[in-house]
Design a protein around this motif. Structure first.
Motif, mmCIF file in Angstrom:
data_model
loop_
_atom_site.group_PDB
_atom_site.id
_atom_site.type_symbol
_atom_site.label_atom_id
_atom_site.label_comp_id
_atom_site.label_asym_id
_atom_site.label_seq_id
_atom_site.Cartn_x
_atom_site.Cartn_y
_atom_site.Cartn_z
ATOM 1 N N SER A 4 5.043 -3.319 -0.654
ATOM 2 C CA SER A 4 5.401 -3.828 0.672
ATOM 3 C C SER A 4 6.781 -3.325 1.039
ATOM 4 O O SER A 4 7.660 -3.213 0.192
ATOM 5 N N SER A 5 6.952 -2.942 2.295
ATOM 6 C CA SER A 5 8.235 -2.447 2.779
ATOM 7 C C SER A 5 8.315 -2.710 4.262
ATOM 8 O O SER A 5 7.298 -2.704 4.968
ATOM 9 N N THR A 6 9.543 -2.879 4.713
ATOM 10 C CA THR A 6 9.708 -3.137 6.135
ATOM 11 C C THR A 6 9.591 -1.833 6.887
ATOM 12 O O THR A 6 9.792 -0.727 6.358
ATOM 13 N N VAL A 7 9.255 -1.933 8.133
ATOM 14 C CA VAL A 7 9.125 -0.746 9.003
ATOM 15 C C VAL A 7 10.459 -0.036 9.122
ATOM 16 O O VAL A 7 10.529 1.200 9.126
ATOM 17 N N ASN A 8 11.528 -0.762 9.191
ATOM 18 C CA ASN A 8 12.856 -0.135 9.340
ATOM 19 C C ASN A 8 13.197 0.736 8.128
ATOM 20 O O ASN A 8 13.770 1.828 8.257
ATOM 21 N N GLU A 9 12.843 0.217 6.928
ATOM 22 C CA GLU A 9 13.118 1.005 5.737
ATOM 23 C C GLU A 9 12.314 2.301 5.743
ATOM 24 O O GLU A 9 12.794 3.370 5.363
ATOM 25 N N MET A 10 11.029 2.221 6.175
ATOM 26 C CA MET A 10 10.191 3.413 6.226
ATOM 27 C C MET A 10 10.728 4.428 7.233
ATOM 28 O O MET A 10 10.783 5.627 6.954
ATOM 29 N N MET A 11 11.111 3.942 8.395
ATOM 30 C CA MET A 11 11.632 4.836 9.424
ATOM 31 C C MET A 11 12.939 5.487 8.954
ATOM 32 O O MET A 11 13.213 6.651 9.226
#
Length: 320
Positions: A4-11
């Motif tokens: 699981s990861s936040t969208v901000n971290e992925m971006m």
């Protein structure tokens, strides 16, 4: 397995990766550009130097040379070929200039003498008959000398342009040399020289009689000119393997070793003063060599100072 990861971290990760890729692209692009410029310079610089050399040669500067790169390759081979061509053209140009200078001098000398003699005749209309006859006789000799130079020059032009043709026939070299010696007998007797003529073989060959007579005449006449009075001239005709050989030996002053390689050059004289006194044009040996080579033969000279000189003309023995 769950990640699981936040969208901000992925971006953020995608943005970081994109920046790194862009940076890497620019680094690679700059490196490729610099490498391309370096390779282009290495290739284009020798070509530019070769182009400048060709332009200099086109303007008449045959001393142009281009540097040869280490490592070989086609461009290096082109540079070597260009330098070799330049050297040959430079030597040819020097020879041409020297030839024109010498030919002009040879033509000018008799003309100057004739002009002086003619002006003397014009300025002295009451000149004594005996002196007038002497002047006219000298003018006639100068005309003969001028005609000899022109004839020799024309012979060389024909040889250089490969327009000299051989009128071959079956002849005896021994008989031909005997005829030449008969023509030169007055000169040899005048110099009180001893002539020894030896025939070891008739040497039947298929050749141009008139041109070989010119060769034999030039060589034997030179032997008489440059041999002291009461000297000895030995002429031999023999067969050596598949070659007919004419050998002319004298006991004259000989030729210094530094002159041996130059005596077949046009207008070359070992003793310039003496050659002009005897009326030589400096073209006889050069013409003789051209004629012998045209017959697929060879002409050599051996000499030592104080011991005399030997000329050897070899001609192939073949029948027409």
């Amino acid at each position: 397995l769950v990640l699981s990861s936040t969208v901000n971290e992925m971006m953020g990760s995608v943005e970081l990766l994109r920046n790194e890729m862009v940076t890497m692209f620019f680094v690679v692009a700059v490196a490729a550009l610099l490498l391309g410029m370096l390779i282009s310079s290495l290739i284009s610089k020798p070509i530019a130097e070769l182009t400048r050399g060709i332009q200099r040669m086109g303007k008449g500067d045959f001393s142009a040379r281009v540097p040869v790169r280490n490592g070989g390759g086609e461009i290096s081979d082109m540079a070597k070929s260009f330098n070799s061509m330049s050297e040959r053209l430079e030597r040819l140009e020097e020879s041409r200039n020297q030839f024109v200078s010498d030919a002009s001098h040879e033509l000018k000398t008799p003309l100057t003498s004739m002009k002086i003699l003619l002006e003397s005749l014009i300025d002295q209309p009451e000149m004594e008959e005996e002196l007038r006859t002497e002047f006219l006789s000298d003018m006639n000799k100068e005309i003969d000398r001028l005609n000899a130079v022109i004839s020799d020059l024309l012979s060389l032009v024909k040889a250089d342009s490969h327009s000299m043709r051989l009128e071959r026939e079956n002849i005896s070299l021994a008989v031909l040399v005997k005829d030449v010696l008969h023509r030169l007998e007055p000169i040899i007797n005048k110099n009180m020289q001893t002539l020894n003529f030896e025939v070891l073989d008739s040497c039947d060959i298929y050749a141009d009689k008139d041109k070989l007579m010119q060769v034999a005449f030039n060589i034997i006449e030179n032997a008489s000119k440059y041999t002291q009075k009461e000297g000895t001239i030995e002429v031999r005709v023999l067969k050596n393997g598949k070659n007919a050989v004419l050998e002319v030996k004298d006991n004259g002053p000989g030729i210094a070793s530094e002159h041996i390689d130059s005596i077949f050059q046009r207008f070359y004289r070992v003793d310039k003063a003496r050659s002009r006194e005897t009326g030589g044009t400096g073209l006889g040996l050069s013409i003789s060599k051209q004629i012998v080579l045209l017959h697929n033969g060879d002409i050599k000279v051996e000499s030592k100072e104080g011991e005399g000189t030997t000329f050897m003309v070899s001609l192939p023995v073949n029948q027409g």
